[in-house]
Structure formats: C-alpha cells, structure tokens
Design a protein around this motif. Structure first.
Motif, PDB file in Angstrom:
ATOM      1  N   PHE A  85       0.849  -1.193   0.000  1.00  0.00           N
ATOM      2  CA  PHE A  85       0.000   0.000   0.000  1.00  0.00           C
ATOM      3  C   PHE A  85       0.887   1.247   0.000  1.00  0.00           C
ATOM      4  CE2 PHE A  85      -2.667  -3.251   2.024  1.00  0.00           C
ATOM      5  CZ  PHE A  85      -3.867  -3.086   1.360  1.00  0.00           C
ATOM      6  N   HIS A  86       0.483   2.266  -0.749  1.00  0.00           N
ATOM      7  CA  HIS A  86       1.240   3.512  -0.833  1.00  0.00           C
ATOM      8  C   HIS A  86       0.268   4.687  -0.751  1.00  0.00           C
ATOM      9  CE1 HIS A  86       4.949   1.383  -2.106  1.00  0.00           C
ATOM     10  NE2 HIS A  86       4.059   0.523  -2.571  1.00  0.00           N
ATOM     11  N   PRO A  87       0.645   5.770  -0.050  1.00  0.00           N
ATOM     12  CA  PRO A  87      -0.291   6.881   0.169  1.00  0.00           C
ATOM     13  C   PRO A  87      -0.856   7.457  -1.130  1.00  0.00           C
ATOM     14  CG  PRO A  87       1.650   7.134   1.558  1.00  0.00           C
ATOM     15  CD  PRO A  87       1.943   6.007   0.612  1.00  0.00           C
ATOM     16  N   ALA A  88      -2.174   7.694  -1.101  1.00  0.00           N
ATOM     17  CA  ALA A  88      -2.865   8.259  -2.259  1.00  0.00           C
ATOM     18  C   ALA A  88      -3.187   9.735  -2.078  1.00  0.00           C
ATOM     19  CB  ALA A  88      -4.154   7.486  -2.538  1.00  0.00           C
ATOM     20  N   GLY A  89      -3.147  10.241  -0.816  1.00  0.00           N
ATOM     21  CA  GLY A  89      -3.402  11.655  -0.590  1.00  0.00           C
ATOM     22  C   GLY A  89      -4.856  12.058  -0.748  1.00  0.00           C
ATOM     23  N   HIS A  90      -5.769  11.102  -0.740  1.00  0.00           N
ATOM     24  CA  HIS A  90      -7.196  11.390  -0.950  1.00  0.00           C
ATOM     25  C   HIS A  90      -7.868  11.753   0.374  1.00  0.00           C
ATOM     26  CE1 HIS A  90     -11.219  11.094  -2.574  1.00  0.00           C
ATOM     27  NE2 HIS A  90     -11.504  10.011  -1.879  1.00  0.00           N
ATOM     28  N   VAL A  91      -7.862  10.825   1.318  1.00  0.00           N
ATOM     29  CA  VAL A  91      -8.355  11.046   2.680  1.00  0.00           C
ATOM     30  C   VAL A  91      -7.421  10.275   3.616  1.00  0.00           C
ATOM     31  CG1 VAL A  91     -10.764  11.306   1.913  1.00  0.00           C
ATOM     32  CG2 VAL A  91      -9.932   9.045   2.630  1.00  0.00           C
ATOM     33  N   LEU A  92      -7.634  10.395   4.911  1.00  0.00           N
ATOM     34  CA  LEU A  92      -6.803   9.675   5.876  1.00  0.00           C
ATOM     35  C   LEU A  92      -6.816   8.174   5.571  1.00  0.00           C
ATOM     36  CD1 LEU A  92      -5.134   9.708   8.516  1.00  0.00           C
ATOM     37  CD2 LEU A  92      -7.284   9.379   9.752  1.00  0.00           C
ATOM     38  N   GLY A  93      -5.618   7.584   5.491  1.00  0.00           N
ATOM     39  CA  GLY A  93      -5.513   6.149   5.277  1.00  0.00           C
ATOM     40  C   GLY A  93      -5.824   5.693   3.869  1.00  0.00           C
ATOM     41  N   ILE A 108      -2.875   0.326  -8.806  1.00  0.00           N
ATOM     42  CA  ILE A 108      -4.277   0.748  -8.803  1.00  0.00           C
ATOM     43  C   ILE A 108      -4.344   1.989  -7.931  1.00  0.00           C
ATOM     44  CG2 ILE A 108      -6.630   0.176  -8.129  1.00  0.00           C
ATOM     45  CD1 ILE A 108      -4.063  -2.511  -9.012  1.00  0.00           C
ATOM     46  N   SER A 109      -4.704   3.113  -8.516  1.00  0.00           N
ATOM     47  CA  SER A 109      -4.579   4.396  -7.816  1.00  0.00           C
ATOM     48  C   SER A 109      -5.606   4.603  -6.714  1.00  0.00           C
ATOM     49  CB  SER A 109      -4.698   5.555  -8.818  1.00  0.00           C
ATOM     50  OG  SER A 109      -6.052   5.740  -9.226  1.00  0.00           O
ATOM     51  N   GLY A 110      -6.783   3.938  -6.809  1.00  0.00           N
ATOM     52  CA  GLY A 110      -7.887   4.370  -5.957  1.00  0.00           C
ATOM     53  C   GLY A 110      -8.206   5.818  -6.304  1.00  0.00           C
ATOM     54  N   ASP A 111      -8.764   6.564  -5.369  1.00  0.00           N
ATOM     55  CA  ASP A 111      -8.932   8.008  -5.542  1.00  0.00           C
ATOM     56  C   ASP A 111      -7.684   8.685  -4.989  1.00  0.00           C
ATOM     57  OD1 ASP A 111     -11.458   7.665  -6.620  1.00  0.00           O
ATOM     58  OD2 ASP A 111     -12.466   7.883  -4.700  1.00  0.00           O
ATOM     59  N   TYR A 112      -7.216   9.751  -5.655  1.00  0.00           N
ATOM     60  CA  TYR A 112      -5.979  10.384  -5.189  1.00  0.00           C
ATOM     61  C   TYR A 112      -5.945  11.858  -5.554  1.00  0.00           C
ATOM     62  CZ  TYR A 112      -4.171   9.939 -10.042  1.00  0.00           C
ATOM     63  OH  TYR A 112      -3.967  10.015 -11.403  1.00  0.00           O
ATOM     64  N   LYS A 113      -5.076  12.587  -4.860  1.00  0.00           N
ATOM     65  CA  LYS A 113      -4.780  13.974  -5.233  1.00  0.00           C
ATOM     66  C   LYS A 113      -3.311  14.239  -4.964  1.00  0.00           C
ATOM     67  CE  LYS A 113      -6.133  16.441  -0.944  1.00  0.00           C
ATOM     68  NZ  LYS A 113      -6.650  15.292  -0.151  1.00  0.00           N
ATOM     69  N   ARG A 114      -2.769  15.234  -5.646  1.00  0.00           N
ATOM     70  CA  ARG A 114      -1.361  15.567  -5.512  1.00  0.00           C
ATOM     71  C   ARG A 114      -1.134  16.747  -4.573  1.00  0.00           C
ATOM     72  NH1 ARG A 114       1.816  13.298  -9.706  1.00  0.00           N
ATOM     73  NH2 ARG A 114       3.549  13.975  -8.373  1.00  0.00           N
ATOM     74  N   ASP A 115      -2.166  17.554  -4.302  1.00  0.00           N
ATOM     75  CA  ASP A 115      -2.016  18.737  -3.458  1.00  0.00           C
ATOM     76  C   ASP A 115      -1.764  18.348  -2.002  1.00  0.00           C
ATOM     77  OD1 ASP A 115      -2.551  20.250  -5.674  1.00  0.00           O
ATOM     78  OD2 ASP A 115      -4.667  20.554  -5.192  1.00  0.00           O
TER      79      ASP A 115
END
Length: 334
Positions: A85-93, A108-115
């Motif tokens: 597992f690698h951080p996606a930056g979407h929500v906690l965890g 597989i990205s899941g939902d993610y953001k870069r900000d």
C-alpha cells in the motif's frame, strides 16, 4: 502474459494473488484503497488496508469485520503476487495498491490527489508498467486553485457574515473534505467550528491518528433556540433543505467541492457561495501523474474515463477505459 488485474462480477481481481480490490460484492479477501462507501463495502470475509485507515474502515464495515492493517510500503505476499500500500493523498488512510508479479508492476490508484492536505498522508508517486487511474475530474476545465487562496476566500466569507450578524453553513462531504477544511482552519485560527453529528462521529478517528483539527463543537450541544449568528457550521450535503437547517434561519450557505468549478452547479443546487476544493486530482495533476509513473499502459476508471483514455491515446500512450461501479463524490455520513 496474463493481466495482473482483471474485471469480474465482484470487481477488480488479481488472479495470481487471489484477492479483489475494492469489490462491490462480498469476496474471500478484499484489499481496500480507502473508507468511502463506494470503495469499502460490507460482507467480505477478510479485509486488508493501510493501518491509519482502519479506524474509519471499522465505522464503515462494522464491528464484526476482520480487518488487517498494514504499514505503507510493507511488502505482503498473496499467492504469487507481492503487494504493498502507498499513500494516495485522498483522505486519511487512503492508498494506491502496487502489485508485482511475473516481472510486471501494476498500480491501482484508488482516488488520489497531488495537493498537500494536512488531514492525510501525502501522495506518493509509484512507478509502474500499468497504471489504473481514476478519472473523476478528467476534463481540462477542472484545474484547482492554490489551497491558501480557497481558504482565504472561505474565511473571508465567514468573517463577512459574522460582521453582518449571520451564521455561515458550509456543506461538504463528511469523510475527508470536512476534516481537510477543519485542518486548514485550525492552521489559521483557534475559533471553534460547529459540526453536524455525521461529521462529529468521524473526528475521533482523525484525532486518534494525530491529525490536528480546529476545535469543534457538535451543533446539538448548543442550547435549543440559541443563536448561531457569527458562527461557522460544517454539515454534509444531505442536511441542506432538511428540518435540521431551521435553527440557522438567516445563515449564508456555501458548498466546498471540485464540482463548484462549474458555476452553474452552485446556482442549480441553491448555495450562495461555492468553494472549489477537491479531494481528487485535477486535470493537469492527472496528466502529470500518468507521465511520471512511466506506465506503458493506462486503464482509466471512474468519471470521465472515456475522455481520458481517448486523450492519452492521442498523445501516444496505450490507454483504454475500464468500467467499474462509480458514484462520484457521494454522501459520506457514517
């Protein structure tokens, strides 16, 4: 070579590892990218997820669910596949899921953001051969303003309403967006913020992971009939137009979402103000991420997947849409 991830009636499946990713039906083993309801569903025999997201998943999946938490980057062996597992930056965890097998790497990205977001782990770029990416806001119109600019506008709205003797009711999704707003507010003022019960129920999971949030007070803790003039109240979208709103008779209303980039959305939904703040990657960030992963093949899922796949093909990448269940930025009351 067989694809490492295939689509089954239960959802995305890794045959070499014997597990599903964010399945929409009960399965034997489910790897979960994050705790939003369109990714984490009840009924599977065993769940695996990032350790920091287990508290939120427990609320979503119920006390009987078997959930194993793992550190980010920890290699896990499932069948003939190695997973992490690698951080996606979407929500906690929230996580991206890296799968390595037979000399290939899929992410597989899941939902993610870069900000940057002080309420969750920062996105980690994960190089891969095949990238399955979300496409929620995959249109050129969706470009996010700097967060400081958005928060200055939000606090300015609150202060102007307070000077006029009005309350400010901000609607946003209960899991992720509300905590992001509270974390950003907490960096700028120590004034307490009133919160709807659906949001209040999730705050302990964030604070328990060491996330600093603005001080909060449940709306229900205030004596009935007492004025909320000058206060900021954060509530889920489902509360808009409900009897719950009667206590804020003269309050100004706002909505924080990436969908507010299109002004007509605010007018149609009846909000006085719209604040463009999303927990998903925008168009430039999405294209940058695809490029930086080095992926030779891209599968686009969620939202504008056809548009993204067509664009990537036009610029020379092998890309195609991958149809999965998608509910967008859905209501997230616990």
């Amino acid at each position: 070579m067989t694809d490492l991830v295939t689509l089954t009636p239960e959802g995305l499946y890794c045959p070499l590892g014997g597990f599903h990713i964010d399945p929409w039906r009960p399965v034997e083993r489910a790897l979960i990218t994050h705790a939003h309801g369109d990714h984490a569903r009840r009924g599977s025999r065993r769940y695996h997820a990032p350790r920091s997201g287990v508290g939120l998943l427990r609320r979503r999946l119920g006390p009987e669910a078997i959930i194993e938490g793992h550190d980010f980057g920890e290699p896990l062996s499932f069948g003939d596949a190695t997973v992490s597992f690698h951080p996606a930056g979407h929500v906690l965890g929230s996580a991206q899921i890296r799968i390595e097998a037979e000399g290939e790497v899929w992410v597989i990205s899941g939902d993610y953001k870069r900000d940057h977001d002080p309420s969750c782990e920062r996105h980690e770029l994960v190089p891969c051969d095949v990238f399955i990416t979300e496409a929620t806001f995959a249109l050129p119109i969706y470009r996010w303003d700097p967060v400081d600019q958005v928060m200055d506008a939000l606090l300015g709205w609150w202060h102007a309403n307070a000077a006029a003797g009005r309350g400010s009711v901000l609607f946003c999704y209960a899991l992720g967006k509300a905590q992001r707003v509270l974390a950003e507010i907490g960096r700028r003022t120590d004034r307490p913020v009133f919160v709807h019960g659906a949001i209040d129920a999730l705050l302990d999971a964030y604070r328990g992971e060491g996330i600093a949030l603005a001080p909060t007070v449940p709306v229900g803790a205030r004596v009935k009939g007492e004025s909320f003039a000058g206060e900021l109240i954060i509530a889920p979208p489902s509360a808009f137009g409900s009897p719950w709103m009667r206590r804020f008779a003269d309050a100004s209303t706002g909505f924080a979402s990436g969908w507010m980039r299109v002004r007509g959305n605010r007018r149609r939904r009846g909000f006085e103000r719209g604040f463009v703040l999303s927990d998903h990657v925008d168009w430039p960030g999405l294209l940058r991420t695809v490029e930086e992963t080095g992926a030779r093949r891209v599968l686009a899922t969620h939202g504008y997947s056809d548009t993204l796949a067509r664009y990537l093909c036009e610029v020379g990448l092998a890309a195609e849409p991958l149809e999965t269940l998608f509910e967008g930025e859905v209501e997230e009351a616990a």
